[in-house]
Design a protein around this motif. Sequence first.
Motif, mmCIF file in Angstrom:
data_model
loop_
_atom_site.group_PDB
_atom_site.id
_atom_site.type_symbol
_atom_site.label_atom_id
_atom_site.label_comp_id
_atom_site.label_asym_id
_atom_site.label_seq_id
_atom_site.Cartn_x
_atom_site.Cartn_y
_atom_site.Cartn_z
ATOM 1 N N CYS A 1 0.567 -1.509 -0.342
ATOM 2 C CA CYS A 1 -0.211 -0.065 -0.094
ATOM 3 C C CYS A 1 0.226 1.008 0.223
ATOM 4 O O CYS A 1 0.595 2.129 -0.866
ATOM 5 C CB CYS A 1 -1.057 -0.229 1.313
ATOM 6 S SG CYS A 1 -2.283 -1.359 1.028
ATOM 7 N N GLU B 1 3.179 6.097 -5.549
ATOM 8 C CA GLU B 1 3.973 5.462 -6.893
ATOM 9 C C GLU B 1 2.438 6.507 -7.477
ATOM 10 O O GLU B 1 3.232 7.348 -8.276
ATOM 11 C CB GLU B 1 3.607 4.033 -7.378
ATOM 12 C CG GLU B 1 3.503 4.073 -9.008
ATOM 13 C CD GLU B 1 4.794 4.126 -9.486
ATOM 14 O OE1 GLU B 1 5.313 5.076 -10.808
ATOM 15 O OE2 GLU B 1 5.884 4.009 -8.873
ATOM 16 N N SER B 2 1.388 6.838 -6.677
ATOM 17 C CA SER B 2 0.497 7.667 -7.421
ATOM 18 C C SER B 2 0.744 9.415 -7.138
ATOM 19 O O SER B 2 0.518 9.999 -7.251
ATOM 20 C CB SER B 2 -1.050 6.742 -6.518
ATOM 21 O OG SER B 2 -0.523 7.336 -5.040
ATOM 22 N N ILE C 1 2.254 1.918 -3.944
ATOM 23 C CA ILE C 1 1.214 2.195 -4.598
ATOM 24 C C ILE C 1 0.696 3.884 -4.378
ATOM 25 O O ILE C 1 0.541 4.599 -5.044
ATOM 26 C CB ILE C 1 -0.032 1.464 -4.428
ATOM 27 C CG1 ILE C 1 -0.437 0.031 -4.714
ATOM 28 C CG2 ILE C 1 -1.201 2.164 -4.852
ATOM 29 C CD1 ILE C 1 -1.085 -1.122 -4.472
#
Length: 74
Positions: free
Chosen positions: A32, A38-39, A35
């Motif tokens: 998580c 990266e987002s 993620i």
Amino acid sequence: MAVALVGVLAGSLLTNRAERVHWSRDKQIEACAAIVAESTRISPAVVAAAASMDEVFWGHSDQFIQQTATSEAA
């Protein structure tokens, strides 16, 4: 003695299961976090692309409205 052996085996199984659950939870947290990282890295590029698409849309919308109005008037 057999009761002690059963107790040791049961403790071993419970500890093993707890460690697997803990390891799995740690891996989920790491995934998580990756993620989210990266987002946040990609987000500015996505916002810029959306803004560009918005400019193109509004740039051509006047043309579309004029064409639609002239075809309805005819």
